[in-house]
Design a protein around this motif. Structure first.
Motif, mmCIF file in Angstrom:
data_model
loop_
_atom_site.group_PDB
_atom_site.id
_atom_site.type_symbol
_atom_site.label_atom_id
_atom_site.label_comp_id
_atom_site.label_asym_id
_atom_site.label_seq_id
_atom_site.Cartn_x
_atom_site.Cartn_y
_atom_site.Cartn_z
ATOM 1 N N UNK B 243 -64.640 36.765 -23.125
ATOM 2 C CA UNK B 243 -63.369 36.506 -23.796
ATOM 3 C C UNK B 243 -62.456 35.846 -22.787
ATOM 4 N N UNK B 244 -61.476 35.131 -23.251
ATOM 5 C CA UNK B 244 -60.554 34.492 -22.318
ATOM 6 C C UNK B 244 -59.671 35.551 -21.669
ATOM 7 N N UNK B 245 -59.323 35.347 -20.403
ATOM 8 C CA UNK B 245 -58.486 36.306 -19.672
ATOM 9 C C UNK B 245 -57.042 35.829 -19.728
ATOM 10 N N UNK B 246 -56.145 36.747 -19.984
ATOM 11 C CA UNK B 246 -54.734 36.369 -20.057
ATOM 12 C C UNK B 246 -54.184 36.054 -18.677
ATOM 13 N N UNK B 247 -53.296 35.067 -18.611
ATOM 14 C CA UNK B 247 -52.583 34.816 -17.364
ATOM 15 C C UNK B 247 -51.518 35.888 -17.186
ATOM 16 N N UNK B 248 -51.176 36.158 -15.926
ATOM 17 C CA UNK B 248 -50.091 37.101 -15.662
ATOM 18 C C UNK B 248 -48.772 36.381 -15.928
ATOM 19 N N UNK B 249 -47.902 37.041 -16.689
ATOM 20 C CA UNK B 249 -46.591 36.436 -16.951
ATOM 21 C C UNK B 249 -45.592 36.986 -15.934
ATOM 22 N N UNK B 250 -45.057 36.091 -15.124
ATOM 23 C CA UNK B 250 -44.039 36.530 -14.173
ATOM 24 C C UNK B 250 -42.681 36.007 -14.642
ATOM 25 N N UNK B 251 -41.618 36.772 -14.448
ATOM 26 C CA UNK B 251 -40.300 36.312 -14.874
ATOM 27 C C UNK B 251 -39.923 35.057 -14.094
ATOM 28 N N UNK B 252 -39.252 34.118 -14.769
ATOM 29 C CA UNK B 252 -38.963 32.842 -14.127
ATOM 30 C C UNK B 252 -37.876 33.000 -13.064
ATOM 31 N N UNK B 253 -36.901 33.827 -13.326
ATOM 32 C CA UNK B 253 -35.872 34.052 -12.304
ATOM 33 C C UNK B 253 -35.933 35.507 -11.872
#
Lengths: 307, 515
Positions: B243-253
């Motif tokens: 299955x595709x692995x999710x990217x880690x979402x980091x806050x932009x600021x």
């Protein structure tokens, strides 16, 4: 001090040290392979009982010594079966072996209590054995003493120079790696345990054949435990076993003389001196920075091969 | 006799329908593959996919339940690794099969035929070490060597037996980037000599660089083969996981708060024989920040974790501060009461007690907070609710409602011990190697949880040997080397090579250590 007395004192030191050297060098090999056999006392007292029984029945010191060795090996085989075959906890099995050996030796040796036989022969080389100061000490000991020193030299060579000795040390350092390389961990450990048993049995036989030429139950009096402590004291190095055993033997002889001189201290207290000295030496050694640095890394751990 | 042409067409090693069962568990299920001379063949898959089991079968350490192994077209039955070595199969182990208290030469002597004189060995070790450019000192004891040096012993030991097939199990997992480069040079040389390589890794970039064929395992089955050079790391990962692995979402600021955790010239001699002394470690960790500590294993990271968590007390109370309060001489519970939480490296036996249920394990670390205990008695009802909350939030897969910790897979137990701390909403979280040996999906969950915790204003101190992980989620990175901590670097400004140099202790420029 006259040459006579000087030699006599030193010879009693060697005599007191010999059973410790024998038992310790065997346990050292066992422990270097990674097996902690706390049953030295039990194997030793079985060796003492069977050694005396064999020698008394056959009239031969050699046969007695052989019986002692075989008795020690039989006890070690039982221990090996439990701890190496069935991977039972080594500490518990070792303590059980000591209790079992003490009881069984009392039972089997019951018919031999109170009997006496002559001390085993001492070496005599005309000329050499009569030298002043050292003649008797170096050339006039009983044969067990020479066997003990020979064993130490042999073990020292075996561990540091031979290929099998290297495999044995490897087994005690990391049994997982040894197994991964295809060494037979269990066979090596079983053989090392048997060797330890043979040495402990011989040490016991020495007590009844040369040290006090009679058998009485419980006569090892904790020497098996001292032998175990000496292995630690020696940092698992063969020649240091000799040093430790001579120190302990020296303390034993010293306290005997102190008792005879009657300083007014209770005899029981003086008898405890060698044991106290052992504890103090162990504490001093273990408080160093490289604590237990020399201990085989896999000591006392059961090994179960995945298959 | 075979002609030369037939010889080339015949694979060096073929596996035909290999099955390995341990009781009712099937570790390998009908696996077939071919490896030719001079070929670098990758074996990739998640933890627990059955890679290690398969290579242990090839090396003679395990017997296959079904199936056969052909070596140069002839059936090969192995009774132990000596026979595999005699046939020409060598192996470089993941967790080195070395003996710490023996010398390099003694370690190597153990696998050579018994008639090899030890005296001749030194020369042969030096010869191999020169030919493949792997510096080795035959007389050093192994405990004093770095992971890279240890691996060179393993490889030299393997090469002295002149193997035709070399199995490498996760060879770069403990190496610095520079050591890994040196390894790739050596491997390229071996390939050029016509030796076959079976390369196990979950680092897909390496596989793409080194190997021309790959076999992908998932849950004990072969799910496909491919030419990794034609694939991207992303497509390989998807094949591995299914299955595709999710990217880690980091806050932009990011807004950093005040100082939460302070170490001030923390020095502590090690208690272990071969341990590392901490030497003047200083760092300032702000709220909302993920601070990474990189370094090759055994450079003082575990000692640092012990000191910060309070498993070992510092000599001076002021060397460690939590929100300004000096805690260097105060115990774990006192530090937790101030809002700190800790997740040690070893999940089974250190972070969790294997034979305890998950609920009991929750109580072990959170007993003093959350009203779980009063007057010395445990509120089991509440503990059960909290444990279920962790299980639900972190998607911990398990058998039964409240099983013993040791029955969980590595990834799931790790999610539990991380979740246990994060759900207590700590102000400071100190975590050591959170994704070591954890599958990719669980690793992504854990990293996301750490980022989210920092976004809520907490400080996260992340000790890791995985540079990808550090670069993915950290704001600043410092490197531990021989018990000293480098100056921190901005994770967005520093390169992997610079961090790699610091890991070997060569970072003289921007990374002079702080004292």
């Amino acid at each position: 001090m006259t040459s006579e007395l000087f030699q006599l004192v030193l010879m009693t030191v060697v005599t007191a040290a010999t059973p410790l050297i024998l038992a310790s060098i065997g346990e050292l090999v066992t422990e270097r392979a990674g097996v902690l056999n706390l049953g030295v006392e039990g194997m030793m007292i079985m060796g003492a009982a069977m050694g005396f029984a064999g020698a008394y029945s056959s009239g031969s010191t050699a046969i007695g010594a052989l019986c002692g060795i075989l008795a020690g090996m039989a006890m070690a085989a039982l221990f090996g079966l439990l701890t190496i075959g069935f991977a039972i906890n080594q500490v518990a099995a070792g303590l059980a072996l000591t209790i079992f050996g003490t009881g069984l030796s009392g039972l089997l040796g019951a018919g031999f209590v109170g009997l006496k036989r002559d001390r085993s022969d001492q070496l005599h080389i005309p000329g050499l054995s009569d030298l002043p100061y050292v003649g008797q000490l170096v050339f006039g000991e009983d044969l067990f003493v020479y066997v003990a020193f020979g064993l130490v030299a042999g073990v020292a060579w075996f561990l540091s120079r031979s290929r099998t000795g290297l495999a044995l040390r490897a087994t005690g350092d990391n049994h997982q790696s040894a197994h991964a390389l295809g060494l037979s961990v269990r066979r090596m450990r079983f053989l090392a345990t048997l060797f330890g048993g043979a040495c402990a049995g011989l040490a016991g036989a020495y007590l009844t054949l040369a040290y006090t030429p009679f058998w009485s139950p419980g006569m090892t009096a904790g020497r098996g435990w001292i032998a175990l402590a000496l292995v630690v004291f020696a940092s698992w190095k063969p020649w240091r076993v000799v040093l430790g055993a001579l120190l302990f033997g020296g303390a034993t002889v010293l306290q005997l003389h102190a008792q005879a001189a009657a300083f007014g201290l209770p005899g029981q207290l003086l008898s405890a001196v060698p044991y106290l000295a052992t504890i103090v030496a162990l504490v001093l050694l273990s408080s160093g920075a490289r604590k237990n640095a020399a201990a085989p890394a896999a000591l006392g751990q059961a090994f179960i091969a995945p298959r | 006799m075979m002609t030369e042409q037939e010889r080339r067409a015949t694979p060096l090693l073929s596996l035909r329908g290999i099955v390995k069962r341990f009781g009712s568990f099937t570790a390998n299920d009908d696996i077939s593959l071919d490896i030719h001379e001079g070929e670098a063949h990758a074996l990739i898959g998640e933890n627990g996919a059955g890679k290690s089991t398969l290579v242990k079968i090839i090396y003679g350490l395990l017997e296959p339940t079904e199936g056969e192994i052909l070596f140069r077209g002839k059936p090969m039955r192995l009774n132990g690794p000596q026979e595999a070595r005699a046939q020409g199969v060598g192996m470089v182990f993941q967790h080195f099969s070395l003996f710490d208290n023996l010398t390099v030469a003694e370690n190597i002597a153990l696998v050579l035929p018994t008639d090899t004189p030890l005296s001749a060995l030194r020369g042969r070790i030096l010869e191999v070490s020169e030919r493949y450019r792997m510096p080795l000192d035959p007389d050093r004891e192994v405990w004093s060597l770095s992971a890279g040096e240890r691996q060179r012993i393993e490889i030299a030991r393997c090469l002295l037996q002149d193997p035709r097939l070399i199995i490498l199990d996760e060879p770069t997992s403990v190496l610095t980037p520079q050591e890994a480069e040196a390894l790739f040079d050596t491997l390229a040389r071996l390939k050029a000599e016509g030796r076959a390589l079976l390369y196990i890794s979950h680092k897909l970039e390496e596989v793409r660089r080194l190997c021309e064929t790959a076999t992908i395992l998932r849950l004990g089955r072969k799910v496909g083969g491919c030419d990794p050079r034609q694939e991207s790391s992303r497509s390989l990962a998807a094949l591995m996981v299914g299955a595709a692995i999710n990217d880690i979402k980091t806050p932009s600021t990011r807004a950093f708060g005040g100082e939460r955790l302070t170490l001030d010239s923390l020095s502590l001699p090690s208690r272990e024989i071969h341990g590392v002394d901490l030497d003047g470690v200083s760092l300032r960790l702000r709220g909302g920040e993920v601070f990474g500590i990189a370094g090759v294993a055994g450079n003082g990271q575990s000692e640092l974790f012990e000191a910060v968590s309070g498993e070992r007390l510092a000599d001076a109370n002021e060397t460690i501060r939590i929100d300004g309060a000096a805690v260097g001489a105060r115990d774990i519970t006192a530090r937790r009461a101030l809002g700190a939480a800790f997740v040690p490296e070893e999940r089974n036996g250190h972070a969790a007690a294997g034979d305890f249920s998950l609920t009991e394990n929750l109580i072990l670390s959170r007993h003093s907070g959350d009203g779980l205990t009063s007057r010395g008695l445990i509120n089991f009802e509440k503990a059960r609710t909290l444990a279920q909350q962790v299980i639900k939030t972190f998607d911990v897969r398990k058998a039964g409602p409240d099983p013993a910790a040791r029955t969980l897979s590595g990834g799931n137990l790790q999610k539990f011990v991380v979740g246990r701390e994060i759900l207590s909403e700590p102000k400071i979280l100190v975590i050591n190697q959170p994704t070591w040996g954890v599958d990719a999906a669980a690793a992504a969950t854990i990293r996301q949880a750490l980022v989210d915790l920092a976004a809520r204003g907490a400080s996260v101190l992340l000790i890791s040997q995985d540079l990808d992980e550090l670069f993915e989620i950290c704001d600043r990175i410092a490197v531990m080397h021989e018990g000293r901590l480098s100056q921190p670097c901005d994770a967005r400004a520093v390169t992997r090579e610079e961090i790699g140099l610091l890991m070997t202790g060569d970072g003289s420029g921007g990374g002079a250590h702080a004292h």
